[in-house]
Design an enzyme around this catalytic site. Structure first.
Site, PDB file in Angstrom:
ATOM      1  N   GLU A  76      16.219  49.320  49.407  1.00 54.23           N
ATOM      2  CA  GLU A  76      16.273  50.783  49.247  1.00 54.23           C
ATOM      3  C   GLU A  76      16.127  51.127  47.753  1.00 54.23           C
ATOM      4  O   GLU A  76      16.630  50.405  46.893  1.00 54.23           O
ATOM      5  CB  GLU A  76      17.653  51.244  49.758  1.00 54.23           C
ATOM      6  CG  GLU A  76      17.978  52.709  49.609  1.00 54.23           C
ATOM      7  CD  GLU A  76      19.432  53.011  50.053  1.00 54.23           C
ATOM      8  OE1 GLU A  76      20.229  52.070  50.249  1.00 54.23           O
ATOM      9  OE2 GLU A  76      19.746  54.203  50.199  1.00 54.23           O
TER      10      GLU A  76
ATOM     11  N   LYS B 232      15.450  58.855  54.864  1.00 55.27           N
ATOM     12  CA  LYS B 232      16.791  58.438  55.324  1.00 55.27           C
ATOM     13  C   LYS B 232      17.529  59.589  55.985  1.00 55.27           C
ATOM     14  O   LYS B 232      17.719  60.653  55.375  1.00 55.27           O
ATOM     15  CB  LYS B 232      17.576  57.897  54.131  1.00 55.27           C
ATOM     16  CG  LYS B 232      18.934  57.297  54.475  1.00 55.27           C
ATOM     17  CD  LYS B 232      19.575  56.709  53.221  1.00 55.27           C
ATOM     18  CE  LYS B 232      20.857  55.963  53.502  1.00 55.27           C
ATOM     19  NZ  LYS B 232      21.422  55.356  52.271  1.00 55.27           N
TER      20      LYS B 232
ATOM     21  N   CYS C  62      19.588  51.509  54.903  1.00 54.41           N
ATOM     22  CA  CYS C  62      20.976  51.218  54.551  1.00 54.41           C
ATOM     23  C   CYS C  62      21.986  51.825  55.521  1.00 54.41           C
ATOM     24  O   CYS C  62      22.101  51.381  56.645  1.00 54.41           O
ATOM     25  CB  CYS C  62      21.237  51.640  53.108  1.00 54.41           C
ATOM     26  SG  CYS C  62      22.641  50.740  52.387  1.00 54.41           S
TER      27      CYS C  62
ATOM     28  N   VAL D 139      27.001  48.665  49.871  1.00 55.97           N
ATOM     29  CA  VAL D 139      28.241  48.544  49.101  1.00 55.97           C
ATOM     30  C   VAL D 139      29.435  48.247  50.007  1.00 55.97           C
ATOM     31  O   VAL D 139      30.436  47.706  49.554  1.00 55.97           O
ATOM     32  CB  VAL D 139      28.510  49.805  48.245  1.00 55.97           C
ATOM     33  CG1 VAL D 139      27.465  49.950  47.161  1.00 55.97           C
ATOM     34  CG2 VAL D 139      28.559  51.069  49.094  1.00 55.97           C
TER      35      VAL D 139
HETATM   36  C1  ACM Z   1      23.913  53.093  51.260  1.00 58.87           C
HETATM   37  O1  ACM Z   1      23.578  53.715  52.267  1.00 58.87           O
HETATM   38  N1  ACM Z   1      23.060  52.902  50.267  1.00 58.87           N
HETATM   39  C2  ACM Z   1      25.253  52.514  51.143  1.00 58.87           C
END
Ligand code: ACM
Length: 265
Positions: A39, A110, A144, A171
């Site tokens: 990402e 996203k 992510c 994370v």
């Molecule tokens: C994330 O979605 N970059 C933790």
């Protein structure tokens, strides 16, 4: 067989030149059909202001990184997935793009934004969709934190995705394990490309967890990379295995779904 590659590295915040050159160098050495990067791989992740986001944003198809990477996809005859800051007018999206060697491309935005991303990005407005990569292999993208929502991977599986490409900057500690369930419950291959390192900007510091991985359709780990080293790994798969949704003679993953019994909220 189809060669798929996952790359993890540590992008440098705001250093698009370094990040782009790193991506191009991995594409040049991979000898693969499909390669997946993290990402926001061209920009870094920990932004403090929208003005900062604007300095590394680009639009498609006229962005500098996009043009360089599509040239590399053509030169090395592979499909490429990577994450970047997408600018549309005055709006920014946390996006990924699938670029094919024939020059076709598809941008995913996203949907499920994580934490401070909500300060800078709009949630994706194109939903989850499946596109063809090299050799017509059906690829869906999620980014992510989309992992936290089973509906994301399920939406891609229901559109007959064979491979889910999952650029990440993780994370939280649970995703790599959770994705084994996403692969199994949907019978799809999953490629999570996660970044490395610790990034600080203003009062925010984040540590990213590496351990990028490629999973088969029963959630087995075909490769999992290290916690802290830049690496490329290549695995050969048969994407058509993902088309088989039979579990036994009487059960089929899709035919046995009972949507009328599920809550729709
Ligand atoms: C994330 O979605 N970059 C933790």
């Amino acid at each position: 067989m189809y060669k798929v590659a996952v790359v993890q590295f540590e992008p440098i915040l705001f250093d698009t030149e370094y990040n782009l050159n790193t991506i191009l160098s991995y594409i040049g050495q991979a000898d693969t059909d499909l390669i997946v990067f993290p990402e926001l791989a061209t920009s870094g992740y920990v932004f403090d202001t929208v003005d900062e986001v604007a300095t590394v944003a680009e639009s498609v198809p006229d962005g500098r990184c996009f043009i360089a990477i599509i040239e590399a996809a053509q030169k090395y005859n592979c499909s490429v997935v990577y994450g970047f800051v997408e600018q549309v007018g005055s709006t920014f999206y946390n996006s990924s793009v699938l670029i094919n060697p024939d020059g076709t491309y598809h941008v995913y935005r996203k949907v499920h934004l994580f934490d401070r991303e909500k300060l800078f990005f709009e949630p994706g407005n194109k939903g989850f969709f499946v596109s063809e990569a090299k050799h017509g292999v059906r690829v869906g993208m999620m980014i992510c934190f989309d992992w936290q929502f089973p509906e994301a991977a399920r939406s891609l599986a229901l559109q007959n995705a064979q491979i889910i490409c999952h650029p990440s900057n993780l994370v939280l500690p649970w995703c790599q394990q959770a994705m084994t369930t996403r692969a199994l419950e949907n019978r799809v291959f999953c490629i999570t490309a996660n970044r490395l390192g610790t990034e600080t900007n203003g009062s925010t510091t984040l540590h990213f967890t590496g351990q990028s991985q490629i999973l088969n359709t029963t959630g087995e780990v075909l490769c999992r990379l290290s916690v802290d080293k830049p690496e490329l790994s290549i695995v050969e798969i048969d994407p058509t295995v993902a088309d088989v949704k039979d579990i036994n003679l009487r059960n089929n993953l899709f035919a046995d779904r009972r949507p009328n019994s599920y809550i729709k909220k």
